[in-house]
Motif scaffolding. Structure first.
Motif, PDB file in Angstrom:
ATOM      1  N   GLY A 205      32.337  81.115   2.209  1.00 23.51           N
ATOM      2  CA  GLY A 205      32.701  81.268   0.806  1.00 23.51           C
ATOM      3  C   GLY A 205      31.564  81.079  -0.170  1.00 23.51           C
ATOM      4  N   ARG A 206      30.326  81.031   0.310  1.00 17.98           N
ATOM      5  CA  ARG A 206      29.163  80.862  -0.576  1.00 17.98           C
ATOM      6  C   ARG A 206      28.047  81.793  -0.126  1.00 17.98           C
ATOM      7  NH1 ARG A 206      26.294  75.643  -0.870  1.00 17.98           N
ATOM      8  NH2 ARG A 206      26.550  75.673   1.399  1.00 17.98           N
ATOM      9  N   THR A 207      27.508  82.558  -1.043  1.00 13.46           N
ATOM     10  CA  THR A 207      26.309  83.348  -0.777  1.00 13.46           C
ATOM     11  C   THR A 207      25.375  83.241  -1.967  1.00 13.46           C
ATOM     12  OG1 THR A 207      27.274  85.377  -1.701  1.00 13.46           O
ATOM     13  CG2 THR A 207      27.521  85.026   0.679  1.00 13.46           C
ATOM     14  N   LEU A 208      24.112  83.401  -1.694  1.00 13.61           N
ATOM     15  CA  LEU A 208      23.092  83.371  -2.738  1.00 13.61           C
ATOM     16  C   LEU A 208      22.479  84.753  -2.835  1.00 13.61           C
ATOM     17  CD1 LEU A 208      21.425  81.593  -4.719  1.00 13.61           C
ATOM     18  CD2 LEU A 208      19.815  81.214  -2.848  1.00 13.61           C
ATOM     19  N   ARG A 209      22.616  85.394  -3.981  1.00 14.54           N
ATOM     20  CA  ARG A 209      21.994  86.709  -4.176  1.00 14.54           C
ATOM     21  C   ARG A 209      20.713  86.552  -4.981  1.00 14.54           C
ATOM     22  NH1 ARG A 209      24.330  92.579  -5.567  1.00 14.54           N
ATOM     23  NH2 ARG A 209      24.656  92.363  -3.331  1.00 14.54           N
ATOM     24  N   VAL A 210      19.638  87.138  -4.458  1.00 12.26           N
ATOM     25  CA  VAL A 210      18.347  87.139  -5.139  1.00 12.26           C
ATOM     26  C   VAL A 210      17.963  88.580  -5.429  1.00 12.26           C
ATOM     27  CG1 VAL A 210      15.917  86.482  -5.019  1.00 12.26           C
ATOM     28  CG2 VAL A 210      17.649  85.023  -3.940  1.00 12.26           C
ATOM     29  N   ILE A 211      17.667  88.874  -6.680  1.00 11.74           N
ATOM     30  CA  ILE A 211      17.194  90.207  -7.071  1.00 11.74           C
ATOM     31  C   ILE A 211      15.672  90.212  -6.972  1.00 11.74           C
ATOM     32  CG2 ILE A 211      17.152  91.975  -8.856  1.00 11.74           C
ATOM     33  CD1 ILE A 211      19.949  91.402  -7.838  1.00 11.74           C
ATOM     34  N   VAL A 212      15.155  91.173  -6.212  1.00 12.82           N
ATOM     35  CA  VAL A 212      13.712  91.301  -6.006  1.00 12.82           C
ATOM     36  C   VAL A 212      13.268  92.650  -6.557  1.00 12.82           C
ATOM     37  CG1 VAL A 212      11.847  91.371  -4.304  1.00 12.82           C
ATOM     38  CG2 VAL A 212      13.814  89.854  -3.945  1.00 12.82           C
ATOM     39  N   VAL A 213      12.206  92.652  -7.374  1.00 15.26           N
ATOM     40  CA  VAL A 213      11.644  93.883  -7.918  1.00 15.26           C
ATOM     41  C   VAL A 213      10.141  93.873  -7.683  1.00 15.26           C
ATOM     42  CG1 VAL A 213      11.327  95.333  -9.962  1.00 15.26           C
ATOM     43  CG2 VAL A 213      13.444  94.018  -9.687  1.00 15.26           C
ATOM     44  N   ASP A 214       9.648  94.874  -6.971  1.00 14.96           N
ATOM     45  CA  ASP A 214       8.219  94.985  -6.664  1.00 14.96           C
ATOM     46  C   ASP A 214       7.639  93.679  -6.126  1.00 14.96           C
ATOM     47  OD1 ASP A 214       7.549  97.602  -6.905  1.00 14.96           O
ATOM     48  OD2 ASP A 214       6.702  97.464  -8.918  1.00 14.96           O
ATOM     49  N   GLY A 215       8.350  93.080  -5.183  1.00 14.87           N
ATOM     50  CA  GLY A 215       7.837  91.900  -4.504  1.00 14.87           C
ATOM     51  C   GLY A 215       7.937  90.606  -5.280  1.00 14.87           C
ATOM     52  N   VAL A 296      15.905  90.959 -15.150  1.00 13.53           N
ATOM     53  CA  VAL A 296      16.013  92.034 -14.167  1.00 13.53           C
ATOM     54  C   VAL A 296      15.695  93.396 -14.777  1.00 13.53           C
ATOM     55  CG1 VAL A 296      17.549  93.243 -12.583  1.00 13.53           C
ATOM     56  CG2 VAL A 296      17.664  90.752 -12.765  1.00 13.53           C
ATOM     57  N   VAL A 297      16.343  93.741 -15.878  1.00 14.78           N
ATOM     58  CA  VAL A 297      16.146  95.065 -16.476  1.00 14.78           C
ATOM     59  C   VAL A 297      14.697  95.294 -16.895  1.00 14.78           C
ATOM     60  CG1 VAL A 297      16.732  96.520 -18.448  1.00 14.78           C
ATOM     61  CG2 VAL A 297      18.539  95.440 -17.118  1.00 14.78           C
ATOM     62  N   PRO A 298      14.042  94.344 -17.587  1.00 20.86           N
ATOM     63  CA  PRO A 298      12.622  94.562 -17.905  1.00 20.86           C
ATOM     64  C   PRO A 298      11.758  94.743 -16.660  1.00 20.86           C
ATOM     65  CG  PRO A 298      13.519  92.790 -19.244  1.00 20.86           C
ATOM     66  CD  PRO A 298      14.565  93.122 -18.224  1.00 20.86           C
ATOM     67  N   ALA A 299      12.088  94.027 -15.577  1.00 20.05           N
ATOM     68  CA  ALA A 299      11.297  94.163 -14.355  1.00 20.05           C
ATOM     69  C   ALA A 299      11.458  95.551 -13.744  1.00 20.05           C
ATOM     70  CB  ALA A 299      11.708  93.083 -13.346  1.00 20.05           C
ATOM     71  N   ILE A 300      12.694  96.082 -13.726  1.00 18.28           N
ATOM     72  CA  ILE A 300      12.910  97.420 -13.170  1.00 18.28           C
ATOM     73  C   ILE A 300      12.287  98.481 -14.070  1.00 18.28           C
ATOM     74  CG2 ILE A 300      14.637  99.130 -12.518  1.00 18.28           C
ATOM     75  CD1 ILE A 300      16.495  96.853 -11.741  1.00 18.28           C
ATOM     76  N   THR A 301      12.406  98.309 -15.373  1.00 16.54           N
ATOM     77  CA  THR A 301      11.788  99.255 -16.305  1.00 16.54           C
ATOM     78  C   THR A 301      10.281  99.306 -16.103  1.00 16.54           C
ATOM     79  OG1 THR A 301      13.542  98.796 -17.913  1.00 16.54           O
ATOM     80  CG2 THR A 301      11.567  99.861 -18.742  1.00 16.54           C
ATOM     81  N   ALA A 302       9.667  98.137 -15.884  1.00 16.22           N
ATOM     82  CA  ALA A 302       8.216  98.081 -15.630  1.00 16.22           C
ATOM     83  C   ALA A 302       7.873  98.718 -14.291  1.00 16.22           C
ATOM     84  CB  ALA A 302       7.745  96.634 -15.666  1.00 16.22           C
ATOM     85  N   CYS A 303       8.748  98.525 -13.287  1.00 17.77           N
ATOM     86  CA  CYS A 303       8.537  99.146 -11.969  1.00 17.77           C
ATOM     87  C   CYS A 303       8.511 100.665 -12.094  1.00 17.77           C
ATOM     88  CB  CYS A 303       9.646  98.692 -11.016  1.00 17.77           C
ATOM     89  SG  CYS A 303       9.723  99.579  -9.446  1.00 17.77           S
ATOM     90  N   VAL A 304       9.479 101.225 -12.815  1.00 17.83           N
ATOM     91  CA  VAL A 304       9.536 102.678 -13.011  1.00 17.83           C
ATOM     92  C   VAL A 304       8.298 103.162 -13.759  1.00 17.83           C
ATOM     93  CG1 VAL A 304      10.789 104.531 -14.184  1.00 17.83           C
ATOM     94  CG2 VAL A 304      12.048 102.794 -12.891  1.00 17.83           C
ATOM     95  N   ALA A 305       7.879 102.413 -14.766  1.00 14.09           N
ATOM     96  CA  ALA A 305       6.691 102.792 -15.538  1.00 14.09           C
ATOM     97  C   ALA A 305       5.447 102.800 -14.659  1.00 14.09           C
ATOM     98  CB  ALA A 305       6.503 101.836 -16.715  1.00 14.09           C
ATOM     99  N   ARG A 306       5.350 101.854 -13.734  1.00 15.53           N
ATOM    100  CA  ARG A 306       4.193 101.835 -12.824  1.00 15.53           C
ATOM    101  C   ARG A 306       4.196 103.049 -11.918  1.00 15.53           C
ATOM    102  NH1 ARG A 306       5.078  96.155 -13.070  1.00 15.53           N
ATOM    103  NH2 ARG A 306       6.559  96.198 -11.323  1.00 15.53           N
TER     104      ARG A 306
END
Length: 322
Positions: A205-215, A296-306
């Motif tokens: 009944g417990r999980t830990l979700r980690v969002i990873v963007v570009d390492g 999260v959103v700024p990190a993904i936006t920066a990933c796309v820009a790269r």
């Protein structure tokens, strides 16, 4: 928001950056809409959102082509942010479209290879185990009849039963003993195989979700189930508590898991194996995130820009050594 490619009625403007979402009438999740808004702010008219059912692709005169249903030809975008759920993708449908885009020169975020590894939970486990990452003991099968699989001496109970292509906690249940498995085997949908996975009782009944963007870990949330249920997914009524930075060893493991699968963007679900020790449950190529995870959103936006700036040559960082 989702019709950003129709800036002028009857016209389709070329775009450098696409977001590709599921076919209608599927409604993009809140996190996808939030990301689309950020990409639109960053790229203006050079950004477009497309549903998979709006596009035609093929070969004409020896040249790969891409068109709208209305017949207007589209140039391939430079970068495509893929926001389809990887599990339900089919080789002869969504995967073929993604492959066509890559062959026309588009850079996918995430890459097609990473999408393919991520859409099948057993494929994930194969890669993660070979890389030396901790994963639950798991049994699966190819064409063996399910009624025979559940009688196998190699199948230990209690175990968690899940479809190899399930999402949002669907088709997941805890089988406490072989008798229950034998009773339900005939009633389980068998369009895709199931996994029979070790039940990590310390994480029930417990999980830990980690969002990873570009390492980089850019957000973490603790999911807790309702009324002692196994699945802690929000879709199953679970609760979510942001906890970014509170479990550094878990975040380090999540980064390694995303790197093993080659994912630019990943949601890594971890189980609590013991005190400050974790096991990788599964990895999602199209993760959602809570509104509180504002990085999260700024990190993904920066990933796309790269990717746009480098022609796709910048990929996720390789996993660090254990």
């Amino acid at each position: 928001m989702i019709d950003q490619h129709r800036a002028v009625p009857g016209a389709v403007a070329p775009a450098d950056v696409w977001m590709l979402v599921r076919h209608r009438p599927a409604v993009p999740r809140r996190s996808t809409r939030e990301l689309a808004a950020a990409l639109a702010d960053a790229h203006g008219p050079r950004f477009a959102v497309w549903h998979t059912d709006e596009l035609l692709f093929g070969v004409r005169g020896g040249r790969l082509t891409l068109r709208t249903l209305g017949g207007m030809e589209l140039p391939a975008p430079r970068v495509v942010c893929v926001r389809q759920v990887a599990g339900p993708m089919r080789d002869d449908r969504e995967v073929t479209l993604l492959r066509h885009l890559t062959r026309m020169g588009s850079t996918l975020v995430n890459t097609l290879d990473a999408q393919l590894k991520s859409r099948n939970k057993m494929w994930q486990l194969q890669e993660l185990a070979l890389a030396g990452l901790p994963v639950p003991d798991t049994l699966s099968y190819a064409t063996a009849p399910l009624e025979g699989v559940v009688r196998s001496r190699d199948l230990d109970t209690p175990c968690v039963v899940k479809s190899v292509g399930g999402a949002k906690g669907g088709q997941v249940f805890l089988a406490p003993d072989p008798r229950l498995l034998r009773e339900v085997a005939g009633s389980l949908a068998q369009e895709s195989p199931f996994l029979f996975q070790e039940h990590v009782a310390t994480s029930h009944g417990r999980t830990l979700r980690v969002i990873v963007v570009d390492g980089e870990p850019v957000g973490a949330v603790l999911h807790t189930s309702r009324d002692g249920a196994l699945a802690a997914n929000i879709a199953k009524g679970g609760s979510a508590t942001p906890c970014t930075g509170r479990h550094p060893r878990a975040e380090e493991l999540a980064v390694r898991a995303a790197g093993v699968l080659g994912l630019d963007i990943a949601g890594v679900d971890l189980l609590f194996a013991a005190r400050d020790t974790y096991t990788v449950c599964e990895v999602n190529a199209v993760p959602g995130w809570r509104p509180e995870l504002t990085a999260v959103v700024p990190a993904i936006t920066a990933c796309v820009a790269r990717r746009l700036a480098t022609g796709g040559s910048t990929g996720p960082r390789p996993p660090s050594s254990p």
